[in-house]
Write a protein that holds these residues in place. Structure first.
Motif, PDB file in Angstrom:
ATOM      1  N   ILE A  10       0.725  -1.153   0.014  1.00 23.28           N
ATOM      2  CA  ILE A  10       0.033  -0.058  -0.140  1.00 23.28           C
ATOM      3  C   ILE A  10       0.747   1.334  -0.145  1.00 23.28           C
ATOM      4  O   ILE A  10       1.950   1.346   0.614  1.00 23.28           O
ATOM      5  N   GLY A  11       0.557   2.250  -0.706  1.00 28.43           N
ATOM      6  CA  GLY A  11       1.577   3.302  -0.708  1.00 28.43           C
ATOM      7  C   GLY A  11       0.859   4.461  -1.806  1.00 28.43           C
ATOM      8  O   GLY A  11      -0.099   4.518  -2.039  1.00 28.43           O
ATOM      9  N   GLU A  12       1.765   5.175  -2.348  1.00 28.68           N
ATOM     10  CA  GLU A  12       1.354   6.368  -3.421  1.00 28.68           C
ATOM     11  C   GLU A  12       2.374   6.560  -4.358  1.00 28.68           C
ATOM     12  O   GLU A  12       3.472   6.236  -4.444  1.00 28.68           O
ATOM     13  N   ILE A  13       1.804   6.672  -5.843  1.00 24.15           N
ATOM     14  CA  ILE A  13       2.440   6.488  -6.910  1.00 24.15           C
ATOM     15  C   ILE A  13       2.511   7.995  -7.407  1.00 24.15           C
ATOM     16  O   ILE A  13       1.529   8.955  -7.324  1.00 24.15           O
ATOM     17  N   ASP A  14       3.702   8.488  -7.682  1.00 15.93           N
ATOM     18  CA  ASP A  14       3.892   9.959  -8.470  1.00 15.93           C
ATOM     19  C   ASP A  14       4.657   9.684  -9.601  1.00 15.93           C
ATOM     20  O   ASP A  14       5.368   8.934  -9.715  1.00 15.93           O
ATOM     21  N   PHE A  15       4.223  10.502 -10.829  1.00 12.20           N
ATOM     22  CA  PHE A  15       4.897  10.763 -11.875  1.00 12.20           C
ATOM     23  C   PHE A  15       6.083  11.291 -11.883  1.00 12.20           C
ATOM     24  O   PHE A  15       6.288  12.375 -10.969  1.00 12.20           O
ATOM     25  N   VAL A  16       7.327  11.002 -12.290  1.00  8.91           N
ATOM     26  CA  VAL A  16       8.612  11.493 -12.173  1.00  8.91           C
ATOM     27  C   VAL A  16       8.728  12.448 -13.574  1.00  8.91           C
ATOM     28  O   VAL A  16       8.818  11.786 -14.669  1.00  8.91           O
TER      29      VAL A  16
END
Length: 69
Positions: A10-16
């Protein structure tokens, strides 16, 4: 390890968006999927920050959380 062992993250995804990092992570073998290289509109580099991991190993659960959760 037995069949059926698993891990749930479980976590968070960010665009690089950092072009230098994109170039650093790029591998020419990826061109088979992204014909225009890093400029391909389908190419995205993602950063996944894990908050929690739950393991089911040998019939037992174990959950670990990060300090950021």
């Amino acid at each position: 390890m037995r069949d059926g062992d698993s891990v749930t993250l479980i976590g968070e995804i960010d665009f690089v968006e950092d072009r230098v990092l994109q170039e650093k992570m790029w591998n020419e073998s990826d061109r088979q999927f992204f014909s225009k290289g890093i400029a391909d509109t389908k190419f995205r580099l993602l950063k996944f920050t894990i908050f929690e991991a739950t393991f089911w190993i040998d019939g037992k659960f174990r959950t670990c959380s990060t300090k950021n959760a």
